[in-house]
Design a protein around this motif. Structure first.
Motif, PDB file in Angstrom:
ATOM      1  N   PHE A 117      19.805 -44.301 -19.981  1.00 19.64           N
ATOM      2  CA  PHE A 117      19.605 -44.688 -18.594  1.00 19.64           C
ATOM      3  C   PHE A 117      18.727 -45.931 -18.543  1.00 19.64           C
ATOM      4  O   PHE A 117      17.661 -45.977 -19.148  1.00 19.64           O
ATOM      5  N   ARG A 118      19.182 -46.963 -17.854  1.00 17.01           N
ATOM      6  CA  ARG A 118      18.447 -48.225 -17.745  1.00 17.01           C
ATOM      7  C   ARG A 118      17.418 -48.108 -16.631  1.00 17.01           C
ATOM      8  O   ARG A 118      17.764 -47.906 -15.479  1.00 17.01           O
ATOM      9  N   VAL A 119      16.142 -48.228 -16.966  1.00 18.25           N
ATOM     10  CA  VAL A 119      15.057 -48.146 -15.989  1.00 18.25           C
ATOM     11  C   VAL A 119      14.469 -49.539 -15.834  1.00 18.25           C
ATOM     12  O   VAL A 119      14.177 -50.215 -16.828  1.00 18.25           O
ATOM     13  N   PHE A 120      14.288 -49.965 -14.606  1.00 25.37           N
ATOM     14  CA  PHE A 120      13.755 -51.304 -14.359  1.00 25.37           C
ATOM     15  C   PHE A 120      12.258 -51.224 -14.088  1.00 25.37           C
ATOM     16  O   PHE A 120      11.471 -51.231 -15.001  1.00 25.37           O
ATOM     17  N   ASP A 121      11.849 -51.077 -12.876  1.00 26.15           N
ATOM     18  CA  ASP A 121      10.416 -51.038 -12.589  1.00 26.15           C
ATOM     19  C   ASP A 121       9.969 -49.704 -12.003  1.00 26.15           C
ATOM     20  O   ASP A 121       8.894 -49.592 -11.461  1.00 26.15           O
ATOM     21  N   GLU A 122      10.799 -48.676 -12.139  1.00 29.55           N
ATOM     22  CA  GLU A 122      10.469 -47.366 -11.598  1.00 29.55           C
ATOM     23  C   GLU A 122       9.692 -46.529 -12.622  1.00 29.55           C
ATOM     24  O   GLU A 122       9.862 -46.690 -13.817  1.00 29.55           O
ATOM     25  N   ALA A 123       8.882 -45.618 -12.108  1.00 32.09           N
ATOM     26  CA  ALA A 123       8.226 -44.641 -12.975  1.00 32.09           C
ATOM     27  C   ALA A 123       9.253 -43.561 -13.315  1.00 32.09           C
ATOM     28  O   ALA A 123       9.893 -42.997 -12.425  1.00 32.09           O
ATOM     29  N   ILE A 124       9.413 -43.276 -14.588  1.00 34.26           N
ATOM     30  CA  ILE A 124      10.454 -42.351 -15.033  1.00 34.26           C
ATOM     31  C   ILE A 124      10.320 -40.980 -14.371  1.00 34.26           C
ATOM     32  O   ILE A 124      11.316 -40.384 -13.975  1.00 34.26           O
ATOM     33  N   ASP A 125       9.101 -40.479 -14.221  1.00 34.80           N
ATOM     34  CA  ASP A 125       8.929 -39.153 -13.630  1.00 34.80           C
ATOM     35  C   ASP A 125       9.219 -39.134 -12.124  1.00 34.80           C
ATOM     36  O   ASP A 125       9.282 -38.067 -11.522  1.00 34.80           O
ATOM     37  N   GLU A 126       9.454 -40.289 -11.515  1.00 37.76           N
ATOM     38  CA  GLU A 126       9.774 -40.351 -10.090  1.00 37.76           C
ATOM     39  C   GLU A 126      11.264 -40.557  -9.831  1.00 37.76           C
ATOM     40  O   GLU A 126      11.701 -40.645  -8.695  1.00 37.76           O
ATOM     41  N   ILE A 127      12.048 -40.634 -10.912  1.00 34.57           N
ATOM     42  CA  ILE A 127      13.488 -40.873 -10.774  1.00 34.57           C
ATOM     43  C   ILE A 127      14.247 -39.560 -10.861  1.00 34.57           C
ATOM     44  O   ILE A 127      14.036 -38.760 -11.771  1.00 34.57           O
ATOM     45  N   GLU A 128      15.137 -39.352  -9.911  1.00 34.20           N
ATOM     46  CA  GLU A 128      16.036 -38.197  -9.951  1.00 34.20           C
ATOM     47  C   GLU A 128      17.437 -38.723 -10.229  1.00 34.20           C
ATOM     48  O   GLU A 128      17.906 -39.652  -9.564  1.00 34.20           O
ATOM     49  N   LEU A 129      18.086 -38.178 -11.245  1.00 31.50           N
ATOM     50  CA  LEU A 129      19.445 -38.593 -11.562  1.00 31.50           C
ATOM     51  C   LEU A 129      20.428 -37.871 -10.655  1.00 31.50           C
ATOM     52  O   LEU A 129      20.335 -36.655 -10.467  1.00 31.50           O
ATOM     53  N   THR A 130      21.354 -38.639 -10.108  1.00 36.65           N
ATOM     54  CA  THR A 130      22.408 -38.070  -9.279  1.00 36.65           C
ATOM     55  C   THR A 130      23.746 -38.413  -9.917  1.00 36.65           C
ATOM     56  O   THR A 130      23.906 -39.488 -10.504  1.00 36.65           O
ATOM     57  N   LEU A 131      24.683 -37.509  -9.836  1.00 39.83           N
ATOM     58  CA  LEU A 131      26.021 -37.728 -10.381  1.00 39.83           C
ATOM     59  C   LEU A 131      27.017 -37.782  -9.238  1.00 39.83           C
ATOM     60  O   LEU A 131      26.969 -36.961  -8.313  1.00 39.83           O
ATOM     61  N   PHE A 132      27.919 -38.771  -9.316  1.00 39.70           N
ATOM     62  CA  PHE A 132      28.952 -38.935  -8.305  1.00 39.70           C
ATOM     63  C   PHE A 132      30.311 -38.944  -8.965  1.00 39.70           C
ATOM     64  O   PHE A 132      30.469 -39.439 -10.079  1.00 39.70           O
ATOM     65  N   GLU A 133      31.288 -38.416  -8.258  1.00 36.76           N
ATOM     66  CA  GLU A 133      32.675 -38.437  -8.698  1.00 36.76           C
ATOM     67  C   GLU A 133      33.463 -39.320  -7.745  1.00 36.76           C
ATOM     68  O   GLU A 133      33.299 -39.224  -6.530  1.00 36.76           O
ATOM     69  N   MET A 134      34.295 -40.184  -8.308  1.00 33.11           N
ATOM     70  CA  MET A 134      35.208 -40.968  -7.488  1.00 33.11           C
ATOM     71  C   MET A 134      36.585 -40.336  -7.555  1.00 33.11           C
ATOM     72  O   MET A 134      37.172 -40.217  -8.637  1.00 33.11           O
ATOM     73  N   GLU A 135      37.075 -39.920  -6.408  1.00 31.79           N
ATOM     74  CA  GLU A 135      38.455 -39.455  -6.312  1.00 31.79           C
ATOM     75  C   GLU A 135      39.307 -40.704  -6.154  1.00 31.79           C
ATOM     76  O   GLU A 135      39.249 -41.397  -5.127  1.00 31.79           O
ATOM     77  N   ILE A 136      40.087 -41.019  -7.166  1.00 34.40           N
ATOM     78  CA  ILE A 136      40.802 -42.288  -7.244  1.00 34.40           C
ATOM     79  C   ILE A 136      41.991 -42.304  -6.290  1.00 34.40           C
ATOM     80  O   ILE A 136      42.828 -41.401  -6.307  1.00 34.40           O
ATOM     81  N   SER A 137      42.051 -43.365  -5.478  1.00 30.34           N
ATOM     82  CA  SER A 137      43.199 -43.547  -4.583  1.00 30.34           C
ATOM     83  C   SER A 137      44.122 -44.667  -5.070  1.00 30.34           C
ATOM     84  O   SER A 137      45.305 -44.645  -4.781  1.00 30.34           O
ATOM     85  N   SER A 138      43.575 -45.645  -5.816  1.00 26.93           N
ATOM     86  CA  SER A 138      44.433 -46.703  -6.364  1.00 26.93           C
ATOM     87  C   SER A 138      43.789 -47.315  -7.603  1.00 26.93           C
ATOM     88  O   SER A 138      42.566 -47.344  -7.731  1.00 26.93           O
ATOM     89  N   VAL A 139      44.648 -47.793  -8.501  1.00 32.18           N
ATOM     90  CA  VAL A 139      44.209 -48.466  -9.727  1.00 32.18           C
ATOM     91  C   VAL A 139      45.133 -49.656  -9.956  1.00 32.18           C
ATOM     92  O   VAL A 139      46.352 -49.507  -9.888  1.00 32.18           O
ATOM     93  N   THR A 140      44.523 -50.810 -10.226  1.00 37.97           N
ATOM     94  CA  THR A 140      45.291 -52.023 -10.520  1.00 37.97           C
ATOM     95  C   THR A 140      44.695 -52.672 -11.749  1.00 37.97           C
ATOM     96  O   THR A 140      43.484 -52.822 -11.833  1.00 37.97           O
ATOM     97  N   GLY A 141      45.535 -53.029 -12.697  1.00 36.47           N
ATOM     98  CA  GLY A 141      45.066 -53.704 -13.899  1.00 36.47           C
ATOM     99  C   GLY A 141      45.826 -54.979 -14.143  1.00 36.47           C
ATOM    100  O   GLY A 141      47.058 -55.028 -13.974  1.00 36.47           O
ATOM    101  N   ARG A 142      45.118 -56.043 -14.518  1.00 38.53           N
ATOM    102  CA  ARG A 142      45.714 -57.340 -14.826  1.00 38.53           C
ATOM    103  C   ARG A 142      45.187 -57.831 -16.170  1.00 38.53           C
ATOM    104  O   ARG A 142      44.060 -57.509 -16.554  1.00 38.53           O
ATOM    105  N   LYS A 143      45.992 -58.598 -16.871  1.00 39.00           N
ATOM    106  CA  LYS A 143      45.570 -59.210 -18.126  1.00 39.00           C
ATOM    107  C   LYS A 143      46.247 -60.567 -18.256  1.00 39.00           C
ATOM    108  O   LYS A 143      47.256 -60.819 -17.587  1.00 39.00           O
ATOM    109  N   THR A 144      45.679 -61.414 -19.101  1.00 43.62           N
ATOM    110  CA  THR A 144      46.314 -62.709 -19.315  1.00 43.62           C
ATOM    111  C   THR A 144      47.591 -62.510 -20.096  1.00 43.62           C
ATOM    112  O   THR A 144      47.736 -61.569 -20.886  1.00 43.62           O
ATOM    113  N   GLY A 145      48.524 -63.358 -19.836  1.00 43.48           N
ATOM    114  CA  GLY A 145      49.810 -63.298 -20.512  1.00 43.48           C
ATOM    115  C   GLY A 145      50.230 -64.681 -20.961  1.00 43.48           C
ATOM    116  O   GLY A 145      49.487 -65.648 -20.845  1.00 43.48           O
ATOM    117  N   GLU A 146      51.437 -64.754 -21.441  1.00 41.43           N
ATOM    118  CA  GLU A 146      51.953 -66.059 -21.887  1.00 41.43           C
ATOM    119  C   GLU A 146      53.066 -66.504 -20.992  1.00 41.43           C
ATOM    120  O   GLU A 146      53.724 -65.792 -20.340  1.00 41.43           O
TER     121      GLU A 146
END
Length: 146
Positions: A117-146
């Motif tokens: 976990f990347r901590v910036f300027d917070e005190a570690i004992d004051e941070i509460e970790l929360t977990l979120f789930e994304m229910e996916i509605s769309s996915v798009t992928g692109r890549k370079t081609g020739e």
């Protein structure tokens, strides 16, 4: 446009998208509050159906304020190596895991899925970790081609 350099892109296959979602470790989660946008770099985990995010809350978390007002979030993974590049945009709704859902994720699982976990300027004992789930509605992928 005569002097502008460009490369052609094409769609990624479902298999290419799945592989990147499972092997890449971080991207940008974009959130919104009416006319304001907020993008935050985050680690993620993809289980084949949903994306999971671990966010820290120190009672002053701007990202958690934006999570509450975001109807549909967007997550971006991308990579660039010279003219070779790829990008994946995933959109969906976010919901916080709580109660029994949260109990399934012990410290070992969280460390394995998201790394340190990347901590910036917070005190570690004051941070509460929360977990979120994304229910996916769309996915798009692109890549370079020739």
């Amino acid at each position: 446009m005569d002097h502008i350099e460009f490369v052609y892109t094409l769609g990624m296959t479902d298999e290419e998208i799945e592989k990147r979602l499972q092997t890449e470790t971080a991207g940008v989660l974009s959130l919104a509050d009416e006319g304001r946008a907020y993008g935050v770099p985050v680690s993620h985990h993809y289980d084949g159906e949903s994306l999971f995010f671990r966010l820290g809350d120190d009672d002053h978390s701007k990202k958690l304020e934006f999570v509450e007002t975001t109807k549909e979030a967007c997550f971006v993974l991308f990579g660039v190596d010279g003219d070779d590049s790829w990008s994946i945009l995933v959109a969906g709704t976010l919901s916080e895991l709580s109660g029994d859902e949260r109990k399934e994720f012990d410290a070992a699982t969280i460390n394995d899925w998201f790394g340190s976990f990347r901590v910036f300027d917070e005190a570690i004992d004051e941070i509460e970790l929360t977990l979120f789930e994304m229910e996916i509605s769309s996915v798009t992928g692109r890549k370079t081609g020739e």
